[in-house]
Design a protein around this motif. Structure first.
Motif, PDB file in Angstrom:
ATOM      1  N   GLY A  12       0.793  -1.221   0.000  1.00  0.00           N
ATOM      2  CA  GLY A  12       0.000   0.000   0.000  1.00  0.00           C
ATOM      3  C   GLY A  12       0.822   1.267   0.000  1.00  0.00           C
ATOM      4  N   GLY A  13       0.144   2.401   0.129  1.00  0.00           N
ATOM      5  CA  GLY A  13       0.841   3.662   0.233  1.00  0.00           C
ATOM      6  C   GLY A  13       0.728   4.508  -1.014  1.00  0.00           C
ATOM      7  N   SER A  14       0.224   3.981  -2.123  1.00  0.00           N
ATOM      8  CA  SER A  14       0.095   4.780  -3.330  1.00  0.00           C
ATOM      9  C   SER A  14      -1.299   5.388  -3.365  1.00  0.00           C
ATOM     10  CB  SER A  14       0.332   3.940  -4.577  1.00  0.00           C
ATOM     11  OG  SER A  14      -0.664   2.961  -4.682  1.00  0.00           O
ATOM     12  N   SER A  15      -1.453   6.434  -4.156  1.00  0.00           N
ATOM     13  CA  SER A  15      -2.717   7.145  -4.222  1.00  0.00           C
ATOM     14  C   SER A  15      -3.677   6.527  -5.223  1.00  0.00           C
ATOM     15  CB  SER A  15      -2.460   8.617  -4.588  1.00  0.00           C
ATOM     16  OG  SER A  15      -1.792   8.691  -5.843  1.00  0.00           O
ATOM     17  N   SER A  16      -3.212   5.602  -6.020  1.00  0.00           N
ATOM     18  CA  SER A  16      -4.077   4.974  -7.008  1.00  0.00           C
ATOM     19  C   SER A  16      -3.792   3.490  -7.069  1.00  0.00           C
ATOM     20  CB  SER A  16      -3.855   5.609  -8.384  1.00  0.00           C
ATOM     21  OG  SER A  16      -2.522   5.456  -8.792  1.00  0.00           O
ATOM     22  N   LYS A  17      -4.768   2.751  -7.567  1.00  0.00           N
ATOM     23  CA  LYS A  17      -4.650   1.300  -7.635  1.00  0.00           C
ATOM     24  C   LYS A  17      -5.110   0.794  -8.998  1.00  0.00           C
ATOM     25  CE  LYS A  17      -5.432   0.399  -2.708  1.00  0.00           C
ATOM     26  NZ  LYS A  17      -6.258  -0.358  -1.733  1.00  0.00           N
ATOM     27  N   ILE A  51       5.068 -12.499  -9.549  1.00  0.00           N
ATOM     28  CA  ILE A  51       4.088 -11.420  -9.413  1.00  0.00           C
ATOM     29  C   ILE A  51       4.471 -10.417  -8.316  1.00  0.00           C
ATOM     30  CG2 ILE A  51       1.710 -10.945  -8.669  1.00  0.00           C
ATOM     31  CD1 ILE A  51       0.825 -13.266 -10.468  1.00  0.00           C
ATOM     32  N   PRO A  52       4.879 -10.854  -7.123  1.00  0.00           N
ATOM     33  CA  PRO A  52       5.288  -9.858  -6.119  1.00  0.00           C
ATOM     34  C   PRO A  52       6.478  -9.014  -6.565  1.00  0.00           C
ATOM     35  CG  PRO A  52       4.860 -11.970  -5.080  1.00  0.00           C
ATOM     36  CD  PRO A  52       4.857 -12.215  -6.552  1.00  0.00           C
ATOM     37  N   LEU A  53       7.386  -9.581  -7.357  1.00  0.00           N
ATOM     38  CA  LEU A  53       8.517  -8.803  -7.866  1.00  0.00           C
ATOM     39  C   LEU A  53       8.034  -7.675  -8.765  1.00  0.00           C
ATOM     40  CD1 LEU A  53      11.007 -11.689  -8.762  1.00  0.00           C
ATOM     41  CD2 LEU A  53      11.079 -10.196  -6.758  1.00  0.00           C
ATOM     42  N   PHE A  54       7.067  -7.991  -9.623  1.00  0.00           N
ATOM     43  CA  PHE A  54       6.523  -6.952 -10.504  1.00  0.00           C
ATOM     44  C   PHE A  54       5.752  -5.908  -9.715  1.00  0.00           C
ATOM     45  CE2 PHE A  54       2.885  -5.274 -12.884  1.00  0.00           C
ATOM     46  CZ  PHE A  54       3.566  -4.575 -13.875  1.00  0.00           C
ATOM     47  N   VAL A  55       4.955  -6.353  -8.751  1.00  0.00           N
ATOM     48  CA  VAL A  55       4.165  -5.420  -7.947  1.00  0.00           C
ATOM     49  C   VAL A  55       5.067  -4.386  -7.288  1.00  0.00           C
ATOM     50  CG1 VAL A  55       2.741  -5.228  -5.862  1.00  0.00           C
ATOM     51  CG2 VAL A  55       2.247  -7.016  -7.556  1.00  0.00           C
ATOM     52  N   GLU A  56       6.188  -4.857  -6.737  1.00  0.00           N
ATOM     53  CA  GLU A  56       7.112  -3.943  -6.070  1.00  0.00           C
ATOM     54  C   GLU A  56       7.771  -2.999  -7.068  1.00  0.00           C
ATOM     55  OE1 GLU A  56      10.931  -4.109  -2.983  1.00  0.00           O
ATOM     56  OE2 GLU A  56      10.072  -5.951  -3.816  1.00  0.00           O
ATOM     57  N   GLN A  57       8.200  -3.558  -8.198  1.00  0.00           N
ATOM     58  CA  GLN A  57       8.837  -2.714  -9.212  1.00  0.00           C
ATOM     59  C   GLN A  57       7.877  -1.660  -9.739  1.00  0.00           C
ATOM     60  OE1 GLN A  57       9.368  -3.628 -13.520  1.00  0.00           O
ATOM     61  NE2 GLN A  57      11.458  -4.113 -12.917  1.00  0.00           N
ATOM     62  N   THR A 104       5.956   3.837 -10.505  1.00  0.00           N
ATOM     63  CA  THR A 104       4.793   4.686 -10.776  1.00  0.00           C
ATOM     64  C   THR A 104       4.116   5.223  -9.524  1.00  0.00           C
ATOM     65  OG1 THR A 104       3.213   2.851 -10.766  1.00  0.00           O
ATOM     66  CG2 THR A 104       4.361   3.315 -12.843  1.00  0.00           C
ATOM     67  N   GLY A 105       4.450   4.646  -8.360  1.00  0.00           N
ATOM     68  CA  GLY A 105       3.728   5.006  -7.152  1.00  0.00           C
ATOM     69  C   GLY A 105       2.355   4.383  -7.085  1.00  0.00           C
ATOM     70  N   GLN A 106       2.073   3.482  -7.972  1.00  0.00           N
ATOM     71  CA  GLN A 106       0.743   2.877  -8.088  1.00  0.00           C
ATOM     72  C   GLN A 106       0.757   1.458  -7.538  1.00  0.00           C
ATOM     73  OE1 GLN A 106      -0.900   1.733 -12.101  1.00  0.00           O
ATOM     74  NE2 GLN A 106      -2.211   3.489 -11.700  1.00  0.00           N
ATOM     75  N   THR A 107      -0.273   1.123  -6.791  1.00  0.00           N
ATOM     76  CA  THR A 107      -0.435  -0.235  -6.283  1.00  0.00           C
ATOM     77  C   THR A 107      -1.209  -1.068  -7.298  1.00  0.00           C
ATOM     78  OG1 THR A 107      -0.425   0.473  -3.973  1.00  0.00           O
ATOM     79  CG2 THR A 107      -1.415  -1.667  -4.457  1.00  0.00           C
ATOM     80  N   VAL A 108      -0.662  -2.212  -7.654  1.00  0.00           N
ATOM     81  CA  VAL A 108      -1.368  -3.119  -8.553  1.00  0.00           C
ATOM     82  C   VAL A 108      -1.621  -4.429  -7.827  1.00  0.00           C
ATOM     83  CG1 VAL A 108       0.807  -3.897  -9.605  1.00  0.00           C
ATOM     84  CG2 VAL A 108      -1.347  -4.307 -10.787  1.00  0.00           C
ATOM     85  N   THR A 109      -2.831  -4.905  -7.883  1.00  0.00           N
ATOM     86  CA  THR A 109      -3.194  -6.179  -7.273  1.00  0.00           C
ATOM     87  C   THR A 109      -3.563  -7.168  -8.371  1.00  0.00           C
ATOM     88  OG1 THR A 109      -5.512  -5.525  -6.992  1.00  0.00           O
ATOM     89  CG2 THR A 109      -4.020  -5.092  -5.156  1.00  0.00           C
ATOM     90  N   PHE A 110      -3.382  -8.428  -8.085  1.00  0.00           N
ATOM     91  CA  PHE A 110      -3.618  -9.489  -9.065  1.00  0.00           C
ATOM     92  C   PHE A 110      -4.694 -10.448  -8.554  1.00  0.00           C
ATOM     93  CE2 PHE A 110       0.307  -8.011 -10.785  1.00  0.00           C
ATOM     94  CZ  PHE A 110       0.412  -8.505 -12.075  1.00  0.00           C
TER      95      PHE A 110
END
Length: 353
Positions: A38-43, A62-68, A73-79
């Motif tokens: 978390g911590g980003s302003s968009s998801k 997948i967690p490696l990509f999420v962190e990168q 981008t400052g964006q949180t991506v969930t799968f």
């Protein structure tokens, strides 16, 4: 929300509705696995659909990509992730499962989604290697402990004293690789198609039962103790070894490259506004970081420098052919596995033997 418009399911069969509902529940239950950044302003939410044996690799990737992606981008991506039989996953996507990305067992399945109008032609060329293949494997022969029948090559599977276990290529996409490996064992070493037909007929006459899929074939061999040899895939036995199972196997030196594709589902990413992050994930899968994780999970990398790192794990094949040697899946599927095709003729010949 994974399905924005349930009205599209009115008129569908109850069976299809229930199947998709179960997949949606499965997807929802795994989102949290990669959402702790978390911590980003968009998801952004991505729906990722693949076949069963890739789960161990993507669990690390997948967690490696999420962190990168968050750092970039400052964006949180969930799968949301769904794993199952490649053919079943293909049907679910065509029937309305809004997958942003599909990673299936063979290009024929991806082509079905393309033919349904959900993926634009030319998806292969959008990957860094230009062919859409994200990892590879080869066929192997698993034997009983000590290899009491002294099986060394595909040719031994045609012997009268050898009983073979393999899935039915009419119902199993993976089993089609098995069939084409056997066919190519003849045609890619100078033999004729008539000789290939005779050879494959002998092998399948030694397969007294054809289980519905690769998992049932594995159970028949190990649990029910059927057969002297099981045709399987290198990635499966490497993963089994990592889990503490000692499977005696050999890698025939005449073999088929089992190529697994990755593709963005154009219709769904455009509807969901996820194209940018979905395409970035596909690109990430071809980085050394991701390819190394594929290699650790039993898949042959497609990046030469990473393949070189794992040369001891993945022996070179002297005669390695691909499905393109037979015209590609668009030609192979109807010619070999369509009604009245070469496989049906194989079975008819066995009946007359």
């Amino acid at each position: 929300m994974w399905l924005d418009n349930w009205n599209q399911w009115k008129g569908k069969s109850l069976k299809s509705w229930i199947w998709l509902f179960l997949v949606v529940v499965s997807l929802s239950s795994v989102i949290s696995a990669c959402s702790g950044y978390g911590g980003s302003s968009s998801k952004k939410e991505l729906t990722f659909v693949s076949y069963a044996v890739t789960r161990s690799a993507y669990k690390k990737i997948i967690p490696l990509f999420v962190e990168q992606w968050r750092e970039k981008t400052g964006q949180t991506v969930t799968f949301g992730q769904s794993y199952g039989g490649s053919g079943s996953q293909t049907r679910a996507v065509i029937d309305g499962l809004e997958a942003d990305i599909v990673a299936l067992a063979l290009s024929a399945d991806t082509l079905q989604i393309q033919n349904a109008g959900l993926i634009k032609p030319g998806w292969e060329k959008k990957t860094p290697n230009g062919d859409g293949i994200v990892h590879r494997s080869v066929g192997v022969i698993i034997t009983r402990q000590g290899n009491p029948k002294n099986i060394k090559t595909w040719n031994d599977l045609a012997r009268d004293d050898v009983s073979v276990v393999t899935a039915n290529p009419k119902t199993s996409g993976g089993a089609r690789w098995n069939y084409m490996a056997l066919w190519g064992n003849v045609t890619q070493t100078g033999g004729t198609e008539k000789q290939a037909q005779d050879f494959v007929t002998k092998v399948y006459s030694n397969a007294r039962v054809l289980p519905r899929d690769a998992r049932e074939a594995t159970d028949a061999f190990f649990v029910q103790k059927q057969g002297d040899a099981l045709i399987n895939y290198e990635n499966e036995v490497i993963l089994a070894q990592q889990q503490g199972q000692n499977l005696p196997y050999l890698v025939p030196d005449i073999n088929i490259s089992i190529d697994s594709p990755i593709a963005v589902v154009d219709s769904y990413v455009d509807q969901r506004g996820t194209r940018e992050v979905a395409e970035a994930f596909v690109q990430f899968l071809f980085t050394p970081q991701a390819q190394r994780e594929f290699a650790k999970a039993g898949f042959r990398p497609v990046i030469p420098e990473i393949a070189a790192e794992f040369a001891d794990t993945y022996p070179q094949i002297s005669t390695l052919f691909t499905i393109q040697n037979f015209g590609g899946w668009n030609q192979v599927t109807p010619q070999f596995f369509g009604d009245g095709g070469i496989f049906d003729n194989t079975q008819a010949n066995i009946t007359r033997r």
